[in-house]
Scaffold this motif. Structure first.
Motif, mmCIF file in Angstrom:
data_model
loop_
_atom_site.group_PDB
_atom_site.id
_atom_site.type_symbol
_atom_site.label_atom_id
_atom_site.label_comp_id
_atom_site.label_asym_id
_atom_site.label_seq_id
_atom_site.Cartn_x
_atom_site.Cartn_y
_atom_site.Cartn_z
ATOM 1 N N SER A 272 -25.645 -7.936 62.546
ATOM 2 C CA SER A 272 -26.753 -7.745 63.166
ATOM 3 C C SER A 272 -27.324 -6.558 62.552
ATOM 4 O O SER A 272 -26.719 -5.341 62.531
ATOM 5 N N THR B 164 -32.033 -0.027 67.226
ATOM 6 C CA THR B 164 -32.451 0.380 68.675
ATOM 7 C C THR B 164 -32.303 1.740 68.909
ATOM 8 O O THR B 164 -31.663 2.671 68.183
ATOM 9 N N LYS C 81 -21.072 -0.012 79.672
ATOM 10 C CA LYS C 81 -22.271 -0.648 78.590
ATOM 11 C C LYS C 81 -21.433 -0.552 77.341
ATOM 12 O O LYS C 81 -21.762 -1.442 76.340
ATOM 13 N N GLU D 129 -19.814 -3.594 76.948
ATOM 14 C CA GLU D 129 -20.632 -4.842 76.623
ATOM 15 C C GLU D 129 -21.257 -4.768 75.108
ATOM 16 O O GLU D 129 -21.462 -5.723 74.544
ATOM 17 N N ASP D 130 -21.530 -3.282 74.487
ATOM 18 C CA ASP D 130 -21.939 -3.058 73.103
ATOM 19 C C ASP D 130 -20.755 -3.568 72.297
ATOM 20 O O ASP D 130 -20.994 -4.146 71.291
ATOM 21 N N ARG E 33 -18.662 -5.842 72.747
ATOM 22 C CA ARG E 33 -18.496 -7.603 73.049
ATOM 23 C C ARG E 33 -19.855 -7.995 72.253
ATOM 24 O O ARG E 33 -19.659 -8.852 71.772
ATOM 25 N N GLN E 34 -21.006 -7.367 72.284
ATOM 26 C CA GLN E 34 -21.885 -7.822 71.459
ATOM 27 C C GLN E 34 -21.826 -7.594 70.015
ATOM 28 O O GLN E 34 -22.479 -8.658 69.296
ATOM 29 N N GLY E 35 -21.271 -6.482 69.764
ATOM 30 C CA GLY E 35 -20.901 -6.154 68.446
ATOM 31 C C GLY E 35 -20.021 -7.225 67.837
ATOM 32 O O GLY E 35 -20.170 -7.730 66.557
ATOM 33 N N LYS F 207 -19.575 -10.182 69.062
ATOM 34 C CA LYS F 207 -20.644 -11.479 68.785
ATOM 35 C C LYS F 207 -21.361 -11.540 67.633
ATOM 36 O O LYS F 207 -21.485 -12.455 66.788
ATOM 37 N N GLU F 208 -22.020 -10.515 67.289
ATOM 38 C CA GLU F 208 -23.111 -10.420 66.315
ATOM 39 C C GLU F 208 -22.128 -10.200 64.785
ATOM 40 O O GLU F 208 -22.995 -10.508 63.806
#
Length: 352
Positions: free
Chosen positions: A124, A128, A144, A147-148, A150-152, A154-155
């Motif tokens: 990604s 931001t 957070k 969560e970041d 996990r998001q990273g 995923k991305e």
């Protein structure tokens, strides 16, 4: 982009607290901050075929890294250390060094290039803005961060792009083997070479100065004579390695002055033969005091009593000098009755 941690009521007029942008210029802020530009999707974000091409490119780079690592190991094993090649415009250089440098450089570069291409085309790239926060992380911040993460993850599409994942793991798993192979340059394992010398039963004692076999009458009481095994040629390859272990010093002591029983049994008419190599760091012993029968190493002053089994009486040497058992053959020449029964010189890692 981020702003300093400032109370909201003190922010200049027109400043967007969410994005840190001053939209309207004023006297205090003459230059308006336009904020982040609108996000523009990459071709890989909208075209799966382009994403697949990028995936294959990254996988190719990781695969090249694996091949380069294998080439590094193969070069180390197969290329002779003394071989040279002509490389334009460098000239003649060592072939092994060139091959190792090239393959190691390619292995490192392709891992880095693959990671950069992966990040720039498939991960990604959404920009931001985040506010600065206190050093001490609150539970909300920790949540957070997770969560970041996990998001990273995923991305990064690591789970979906299996070709990239597998080739990356392969490149990272193989590359450390280069360092393992380099340990081979510490030198070949000595095996039993350090335990044996050129001395063996029947070898004549040859004077190192005259290169002639020695008779007992050639050695007088109080003298120090250096000898080597017959058959060693100073002009032959490997001579220095052999003489570094086989160099011998002979002294003649009145038999009644020899204190050690085994030393007396291994001598001939008071002539004792000891290794010339100091047991501290391997310096050649060259000083002898005939009244005390002490031999001194000039490097670090280790002192050995040649009338008492060559035991250490002073200095940093760790153990006595090895003695060579000698006798006389049918022709009246001094000869060895075998090799040293213990390794000569300093202690080494597998001596025990």
């Amino acid at each position: 982009m981020s702003t300093q941690e400032t109370p909201e009521e003190k922010l200049p007029a027109g400043q967007d607290t969410a994005h840190g942008a001053v939209r309207v210029a004023d006297e205090k802020n003459p230059f308006a901050d336009p904020g982040l530009p609108p996000h523009e999707p990459r071709i890989q974000d909208v075209d799966e075929r382009a994403a697949k091409r990028s995936e294959r490119t990254v996988a190719l780079l990781f695969t090249l890294s694996m091949l380069a690592t294998v080439g590094f190991i193969a070069s180390f094993v197969t290329i002779p250390v003394d071989k040279s090649v002509y490389i334009f415009p460098i000239g003649h250089i060592n072939a092994l060094n060139f091959a190792l440098g090239m393959t190691l450089g390619v292995a490192l570069f392709t891992i880095g290039a693959g990671a950069v291409h992966w990040a720039r085309t498939l991960m990604s790239d959404q920009e931001t803005a985040d506010e600065r926060h206190p050093i001490a992380a609150s539970p909300e911040v920790r949540e957070k961060v997770m969560e970041d993460f996990r998001q990273g993850a995923k991305e990064s599409v690591l789970g979906r792009r299996k070709l990239i994942r597998n080739t990356m793991f392969g490149a990272l798993a193989l590359f450390p083997l280069s360092g393992v192979v380099l340990l081979r340059d510490l030198g070949p394992l000595p095996g039993t070479k350090l335990r044996h010398t050129a001395w063996q039963k029947g070898k004549l004692l040859v004077n190192m100065n005259t290169n002639e076999p020695m008779r007992p009458s050639d050695i007088i009481v109080g003298s120090l004579t250096f000898a080597q095994p017959e058959g060693l040629d100073p002009h032959e390859h490997g001579y220095m390695n052999e003489i570094a272990k086989a160099a011998l010093m002979l002294v003649r002591i009145q038999p009644e002055n020899i204190k050690d029983k085994r030393e007396l049994e291994w001598s001939h008419e008071g002539i004792v033969a000891y290794s010339k190599i100091c047991t501290h760091v391997g310096c050649p012993i060259s000083l002898y005091e005939q009244q005390t029968h002490h031999a001194l190493c000039p490097c670090h002053q280790s002192t050995f009593d040649l009338s008492d089994g060559a035991r250490v009486i002073f200095g940093p040497a760790g153990h006595a000098l090895p003695q060579l058992r000698i006798g006389v053959n049918d022709e009246g020449y001094l000869e060895a009755l075998g090799d040293f029964e213990e390794p000569v010189g300093p202690s080494f890692w597998e001596r025990g």
